[in-house]
Design a protein around this motif. Structure first.
Motif: not given
Length: 312
Positions: A101-128
């Protein structure tokens, strides 16, 4: 996903003389290479029996002694509700084993405190639909990370065979990872190597710094690409992959990344985050054995900053 209550890899430390007398929970919190892990989280892990001291289950208030062998096996969260999300991804390469993946600025790679959604993992789970389970429910498929505001190439594994192979390549330093960065100042050398251990900052555990205390070996190679008045464009190649490694190393040699809100300077450039781009990623395909290498150009905002500096 894996049903194992612990991650496959344990974290292990040998206590040093200057750490004698520290509480076990503080020792682990200061030592673990992840700024998202709190002392409360470490205490919970200790209560669950995930920490051993010299082969025996540890207690949070245990006072560490020099030479203690401390082992942590991070338990998987019991109720990790990480949901697939239809977030657009720029896919550079994909097959049945892995995705780049070419990750954009502002995207967190995986869920962590304060970032439970909108992460690359969330996107990959939908895509893959299916990802490797070695890193558990919070980080499925994730073999390595780049910071939220760092752009560029990242690989993820779709099955455990691919994950194990890619992780071993990272461990053996056979993965090619080249970054482009804009740093403050004019580097005195056209190329060089920064070999300096990285650990938590003693004054702020969310930060990392070059230190001999609770640190890990870290090596970054750099080559000057272009000099722009008070800035320098450099290509950096990672030999190791510590948290914030490039950002910490460049600050250490007196040339912090432009735009870096944590390790940088007040006078900066018009970017929402550090001027750092993972431009090149190369590895051996885990199934075919073919050597693959990918390269992506700088994002538009980074390129705009460089062009503005060139015409000053």
């Amino acid at each position: 996903m894996s049903s194992n209550p612990y991650n496959e890899e344990a974290l292990e430390w040998i206590a040093l003389a200057e750490q004698s007398g520290e509480r076990l929970d503080k020792f682990i919190t200061d030592s673990i290479d992840d700024a998202a892990v709190s002392r409360t989280q470490v205490q919970d892990w200790i209560k669950s029996g995930a920490v051993e001291v010299d082969g025996k289950i540890g207690k949070a208030n245990y006072k560490v002694a020099e030479g203690n062998r401390i082992v942590l096996q991070i338990p998987e969260p019991a109720d990790a509700a990480i949901l697939p999300e239809a977030i657009p991804l720029e896919v550079i390469y994909e097959d049945s084993d892995l995705i780049v993946i070419n990750k954009p600025r502002g995207m967190v790679v995986h869920p962590a405190p304060g970032h439970s959604s909108g992460t690359l993992v969330n996107a990959l789970m939908h895509h893959c639909k299916d990802l490797s389970g070695i890193n558990g429910m919070i980080r499925p498929g994730i073999v390595h990370r780049i910071d939220k505001d760092t752009t560029g190439l990242l690989m993820a594994a779709k099955n455990d065979l691919a994950h194990i192979s890619l992780a071993e390549q990272l461990k053996d330093h056979t993965v090619t990872r080249k970054y482009i960065a804009l740093v403050h100042g004019n580097l005195p050398h056209d190329q060089g190597t920064i070999d300096a251990p990285i650990g938590r900052d003693a004054n702020d555990r969310k930060l990392f710094t070059v230190t001999d205390r609770n640190s890990r070996h870290a090596v970054t190679h750099f080559v000057v690409l272009e000099r722009l008045d008070d800035y320098t464009i450099v290509e950096l190649q990672l030999e190791t992959g510590r948290t914030h490694q490039i950002r910490v190393h460049m600050k250490y040699i007196g040339h912090p990344l432009a735009g870096d809100p944590v390790y940088g300077r007040n006078k900066t450039v018009a970017l929402n985050g550090q001027a750092l781009h993972a431009a090149v990623l190369g590895f051996t395909h885990p199934r075919s054995g073919e050597r693959l290498q990918f390269e992506v150009p700088l994002p538009a905002d980074f390129e705009h900053v460089l062009n503005s500096l060139r015409i000053r």
